[in-house]
Motif scaffolding. Sequence first.
Motif, PDB file in Angstrom:
ATOM      1  N   LYS B   3       0.829  -1.205   0.000  1.00 40.16           N
ATOM      2  CA  LYS B   3       0.000   0.000   0.000  1.00 40.16           C
ATOM      3  C   LYS B   3       0.867   1.261   0.000  1.00 40.16           C
ATOM      4  CE  LYS B   3      -4.558  -0.042   2.069  1.00 40.16           C
ATOM      5  NZ  LYS B   3      -5.269  -0.047   3.332  1.00 40.16           N
ATOM      6  N   ILE B   6       2.591   1.795  -3.392  1.00 41.99           N
ATOM      7  CA  ILE B   6       1.651   2.354  -4.388  1.00 41.99           C
ATOM      8  C   ILE B   6       1.417   3.841  -4.102  1.00 41.99           C
ATOM      9  CG2 ILE B   6      -0.749   2.280  -5.216  1.00 41.99           C
ATOM     10  CD1 ILE B   6      -0.671  -0.756  -4.686  1.00 41.99           C
ATOM     11  N   TYR B   7       1.229   4.135  -2.817  1.00 45.23           N
ATOM     12  CA  TYR B   7       0.986   5.512  -2.400  1.00 45.23           C
ATOM     13  C   TYR B   7       2.142   6.420  -2.816  1.00 45.23           C
ATOM     14  CZ  TYR B   7       0.245   9.432   0.782  1.00 45.23           C
ATOM     15  OH  TYR B   7       0.073  10.671   1.298  1.00 45.23           O
ATOM     16  N   LEU B  10       2.326   6.893  -6.631  1.00 42.30           N
ATOM     17  CA  LEU B  10       1.267   7.782  -7.119  1.00 42.30           C
ATOM     18  C   LEU B  10       1.544   9.248  -6.776  1.00 42.30           C
ATOM     19  CD1 LEU B  10      -1.913   5.654  -6.477  1.00 42.30           C
ATOM     20  CD2 LEU B  10      -1.109   6.504  -8.658  1.00 42.30           C
ATOM     21  N   VAL B  11       1.997   9.476  -5.556  1.00 46.51           N
ATOM     22  CA  VAL B  11       2.302  10.862  -5.155  1.00 46.51           C
ATOM     23  C   VAL B  11       3.401  11.430  -6.043  1.00 46.51           C
ATOM     24  CG1 VAL B  11       3.299  12.285  -3.314  1.00 46.51           C
ATOM     25  CG2 VAL B  11       1.492  10.666  -2.781  1.00 46.51           C
ATOM     26  N   MET B  13       4.139  10.503  -9.071  1.00 44.42           N
ATOM     27  CA  MET B  13       3.596  10.743 -10.422  1.00 44.42           C
ATOM     28  C   MET B  13       2.778  12.027 -10.468  1.00 44.42           C
ATOM     29  SD  MET B  13       2.425   6.909 -11.372  1.00 44.42           S
ATOM     30  CE  MET B  13       1.601   7.170 -12.912  1.00 44.42           C
ATOM     31  N   VAL B  14       1.943  12.216  -9.456  1.00 42.45           N
ATOM     32  CA  VAL B  14       1.096  13.416  -9.428  1.00 42.45           C
ATOM     33  C   VAL B  14       1.958  14.662  -9.350  1.00 42.45           C
ATOM     34  CG1 VAL B  14      -0.575  14.709  -8.037  1.00 42.45           C
ATOM     35  CG2 VAL B  14      -0.942  12.289  -8.488  1.00 42.45           C
ATOM     36  N   SER B  17       3.780  15.276 -12.570  1.00 34.92           N
ATOM     37  CA  SER B  17       2.830  15.718 -13.593  1.00 34.92           C
ATOM     38  C   SER B  17       2.491  17.181 -13.382  1.00 34.92           C
ATOM     39  CB  SER B  17       1.582  14.853 -13.520  1.00 34.92           C
ATOM     40  OG  SER B  17       0.437  15.594 -13.676  1.00 34.92           O
ATOM     41  N   CYS B  18       2.358  17.602 -12.100  1.00 35.48           N
ATOM     42  CA  CYS B  18       2.069  19.009 -11.817  1.00 35.48           C
ATOM     43  C   CYS B  18       3.188  19.888 -12.338  1.00 35.48           C
ATOM     44  CB  CYS B  18       1.958  19.249 -10.312  1.00 35.48           C
ATOM     45  SG  CYS B  18       0.456  18.597  -9.619  1.00 35.48           S
ATOM     46  N   LYS B  24       3.829  24.276 -19.350  1.00 39.51           N
ATOM     47  CA  LYS B  24       2.970  24.475 -20.512  1.00 39.51           C
ATOM     48  C   LYS B  24       1.764  25.371 -20.227  1.00 39.51           C
ATOM     49  CE  LYS B  24       4.247  21.317 -23.842  1.00 39.51           C
ATOM     50  NZ  LYS B  24       5.617  21.349 -23.476  1.00 39.51           N
ATOM     51  N   GLN B  25       1.267  25.243 -18.969  1.00 40.58           N
ATOM     52  CA  GLN B  25       0.019  25.940 -18.700  1.00 40.58           C
ATOM     53  C   GLN B  25       0.187  27.239 -17.937  1.00 40.58           C
ATOM     54  OE1 GLN B  25      -2.623  23.283 -16.772  1.00 40.58           O
ATOM     55  NE2 GLN B  25      -2.179  21.647 -18.177  1.00 40.58           N
ATOM     56  N   GLN B 164      -0.560  33.159 -27.566  1.00 41.02           N
ATOM     57  CA  GLN B 164      -0.695  32.324 -26.367  1.00 41.02           C
ATOM     58  C   GLN B 164      -0.619  33.182 -25.108  1.00 41.02           C
ATOM     59  OE1 GLN B 164      -1.875  29.390 -27.571  1.00 41.02           O
ATOM     60  NE2 GLN B 164      -0.524  28.292 -26.187  1.00 41.02           N
ATOM     61  N   ASP B 166      -1.197  36.374 -24.878  1.00 41.07           N
ATOM     62  CA  ASP B 166      -2.370  37.246 -24.816  1.00 41.07           C
ATOM     63  C   ASP B 166      -3.587  36.492 -24.249  1.00 41.07           C
ATOM     64  OD1 ASP B 166      -3.728  39.756 -25.508  1.00 41.07           O
ATOM     65  OD2 ASP B 166      -4.805  38.506 -26.946  1.00 41.07           O
ATOM     66  N   LYS B 167      -3.788  35.272 -24.738  1.00 42.78           N
ATOM     67  CA  LYS B 167      -4.910  34.454 -24.245  1.00 42.78           C
ATOM     68  C   LYS B 167      -4.773  34.188 -22.750  1.00 42.78           C
ATOM     69  CE  LYS B 167      -5.889  31.855 -28.465  1.00 42.78           C
ATOM     70  NZ  LYS B 167      -5.675  30.587 -29.159  1.00 42.78           N
TER      71      LYS B 167
END
Lengths: 147, 301
Positions: B3, B6-7, B10-11, B13-14, B17-18, B24-25, B164, B166-167
């Motif tokens: 467990k 996996i935890y 996942l943390v 990966m998150v 990913s952030c 990009k964002q 980009q 400007d948007k």
Amino acid sequence: MKLIFRLITLFCLLYGTSSKAQDNAQLVAQCAANAGNNVTYLKDFIVKLDAGTPGGKAPSAKFSMILSKNTMYRFSICSSPNSKGEGVLQLWEMNDMLGSTFMSATGKDYPFFDFKCQKTGVYHVFISFKEGKAGEAVGILSFVKKL
Amino acid sequence: MMKHIIYFVLVTMVLSSCRSGEEKQAGSEFDVPDSIVNEGVLEISEEIMQDIVQNVSSPVEMAALVKSLGVPYSKKYLSPTDRVNELSTSFKQALNLGVYGADLGYLNMYDKTSAVIDYISAIKVLSDGIKVGQFFDFITLKRLAQNNQNLDSLMYISVHSFNQMDKYLRSSNRSNLSALIVTGVWIEGLYLATQVAKEADHPELAERIGEQKIILNDLLLILDNYKSDKQFNSLITELNILKKEFDDIRITIEKGEPEAVEENGMLVIIQNDKSVVDISPERLESIINKTEKIRKRLINI
């Protein structure tokens, strides 16, 4: 277990958003390239619309811009590969439609049309999807030449 | 134990990913000073403003017109980049970002790739200053400029990066900075046109300068939303002086029906409306002089 499920959902959401932005960027680049070699990209209009209600007006997105006299512009439309509906781009000035990528009289579709502008002013682009279907598309405004 | 593993995975990966998403964002982690965030109620709605702002001024079109008239390239029309580090406030940075954006359009139009690098560098400094540098792929832009190859891509990436940015500014409640960039692009485009018109008689250019009356009115409508800010107020005052010069220019429209024709299998829409711009040589001269003074003050405001 609940926590793991929440984390997976969060990851999917974050990954989905970032890949969506990448898809849009790719579609814009591809659509700008499809507009031709001797034109200059000016603007893009990214559209994602839900399906319209049966018998109702097809949903559309509006973009306003200033175009200049004695200039030839090109308006292109590219639907996303995942789009259910086929995108249609129309150019309007006030209440008059000037051009469209779909000619309803002939049933013919065009990936783009050129517009020979003779009057500087505000023009509007409307993007919708045939039969009011849901869809995703990109419209591109390009500069072709001075007339 | 499983467990925990996996935890941990996942943390990780998150979190990773952030981080990649932020690039990009244009992440929301930026500490945006209060002074550059829209305050209070706008006089016209954000939606209407966005309608007006779209393509108010393109960094490409005025340069294309000048080039089509056979006017040779000249560096003297451009704003110098040596003072870029002195532009310390977001107001100055945004306004000058627009000015350099127009200059970059001019350089791209004339394929002056060696000078492009200076302007790309200046744009990087200013866009980083207002926290939108992530939208410019400077490495690719520099490589394209240095290799003097694929000039279409150079133009595409330059214009797309500005769009980009400007948007993003408009969607993140910083339309005021977007309005400043647009103003910078517009004033530099007008400066280029008027400087060329000063040197030789070009009726088409004179007409295009007269038509800026329409664009200036829209621009002032946008800027008026921020008049409570001292710097914006000063900018509006300057532009209102220029607006007075345009007041007696008459633009008449001859109506006609648009035609759709097919040329080599391509659809072409011909607009048969026609606008006629009545601008006297004296008025043109006064606009040239006023634009020169105002542009000088604005880039140093």
